[in-house]
Design an enzyme around this catalytic site. Structure first.
Site, mmCIF file in Angstrom:
data_model
loop_
_atom_site.group_PDB
_atom_site.id
_atom_site.type_symbol
_atom_site.label_atom_id
_atom_site.label_comp_id
_atom_site.label_asym_id
_atom_site.label_seq_id
_atom_site.Cartn_x
_atom_site.Cartn_y
_atom_site.Cartn_z
ATOM 1 N N LEU A 114 -17.667 -37.300 -41.007
ATOM 2 C CA LEU A 114 -18.572 -36.484 -40.213
ATOM 3 C C LEU A 114 -19.076 -35.325 -41.060
ATOM 4 C CD1 LEU A 114 -16.586 -36.215 -36.833
ATOM 5 C CD2 LEU A 114 -18.403 -37.839 -37.414
ATOM 6 N N ASP A 115 -20.300 -34.896 -40.769
ATOM 7 C CA ASP A 115 -20.814 -33.692 -41.408
ATOM 8 C C ASP A 115 -19.875 -32.520 -41.134
ATOM 9 O OD1 ASP A 115 -23.029 -35.086 -42.238
ATOM 10 O OD2 ASP A 115 -24.341 -34.349 -40.646
ATOM 11 N N ARG A 116 -19.930 -31.532 -42.017
ATOM 12 C CA ARG A 116 -19.058 -30.359 -41.880
ATOM 13 C C ARG A 116 -19.148 -29.744 -40.482
ATOM 14 N NH1 ARG A 116 -20.150 -24.878 -42.465
ATOM 15 N NH2 ARG A 116 -18.327 -23.595 -42.998
#
Length: 305
Positions: free
Chosen positions: A131-133
């Site tokens: 997942l993105d940050r």
């Protein structure tokens, strides 16, 4: 990893059983080289050993070597599922999934090392999804190479199903499936854009509006492919960027991130059991949903978490 031998596999050799489990020849070779690699009812055996119903075959899939540069981070992260083969966690926002430039000791991988390496010294996290940050929600991690290969195979075959919840800017009333290409924007290392399918990587996203109010819509997103920034780019292409996603055209929001949460992940575990993992909404998403849509929106969101 333990296998309880049933009647269908009784009489087969260990070698035949390993082939049936899609264990690669390279991994099989590593197992044969280890003292505890292949155990039948607790005793080391060769791949020529014959299995009988009721036997327990144990395979030591954990890595021999670990990355010494992966430092432990003492931080509690919600564990959603923990088995001998995998662990699923509810990744908090503002935490990278794995180390990268500028993030060597503050990632989910560092947390996993702290949580698991003391009990399993050879443990190295193998991320099945990322997942993105700033995205919160389900992250699935294989504990050994065989589990990683089996789960990656499900992704490649389109057999692992994901659902995300997002708050988007704009009013959406119609359920749809977006089919586009996605490519890197010219001269950009980060941002992506939609394009014709033949001009980029195929991207498919199901979009289901749940409730629209006050110029915003709570949507359920079902990606069928896994392109970089796919959901963010697709929603922006509809003129409905994800709340707080200033990279793709939304105004900044006090929550300080885009309102995107990986709510569920469905797959078949390495032991053959169908699994659906659900990640409860994190606090900032709950607050944003209640603020915009009221308790009705919160109740709808909780049906998927």
């Amino acid at each position: 990893m333990n296998f309880l031998i049933d009647g269908q596999n009784s009489g087969k050799t260990v070698r035949d059983f390993l082939k049936k489990q899609h264990i690669s020849s390279a991994l099989c070779t590593r197992l044969k080289q280890r003292e505890d690699g292949i155990l039948l009812n607790g005793t080391r055996v060769t791949v020529r050993a014959v299995l009988r119903e009721g036997d327990v075959l144990s395979l030591a899939f954990f890595d021999e070597a670990v990355n010494p540069k992966l430092l432990p981070l003492e931080r509690e992260v919600e564990v959603l599922l923990d088995t001998p083969d995998l662990v699923a966690l509810n990744k908090p926002p503002f935490m990278p999934t794995h180390p990268s430039h500028g993030h060597f000791d503050d990632t989910l991988a560092n947390v996993l090392v702290w949580q698991y390496r003391a009990a399993t010294p050879r443990f190295s996290p193998r991320f099945v999804n990322r997942l993105d940050r700033n995205t919160s929600g389900v992250v699935l991690v294989a504990k050994h190479a065989h589990a990683a290969a089996m789960l990656a195979g499900q992704i490649a075959a389109g057999e692992m199903h994901k659902q995300y919840l997002a708050v988007v800017c704009g009013t959406l009333n119609r359920e749809t499936v977006l089919k586009t290409g996605i490519r890197r924007q010219s001269e950009s290392l980060i941002t992506r854009e939609v394009c014709e399918v033949e001009e980029g990587d195929l991207a498919l996203t199901g979009v289901k509006p749940l409730i629209a109010k006050n110029g915003y819509t709570l949507v359920l997103l079902q990606p069928q492919t896994g392109r970089t920034h796919q959901l963010r780019v697709h929603m922006a292409s509809l003129g409905a960027p994800i709340l707080g996603d200033d990279l793709y055209g939304a105004p900044p929001h006090p929550m300080g991130r885009h309102a995107l949460h990986a709510a569920t992940l469905s797959f078949v575990a390495p032991n053959g059991t169908p699994v659906t993992v659900r990640a409860p909404l994190v606090l900032d998403m709950v607050q944003a949903i209640v603020e915009i849509f009221g308790e009705e929106g919160s109740a709808l969101a909780n049906e998927f978490c």
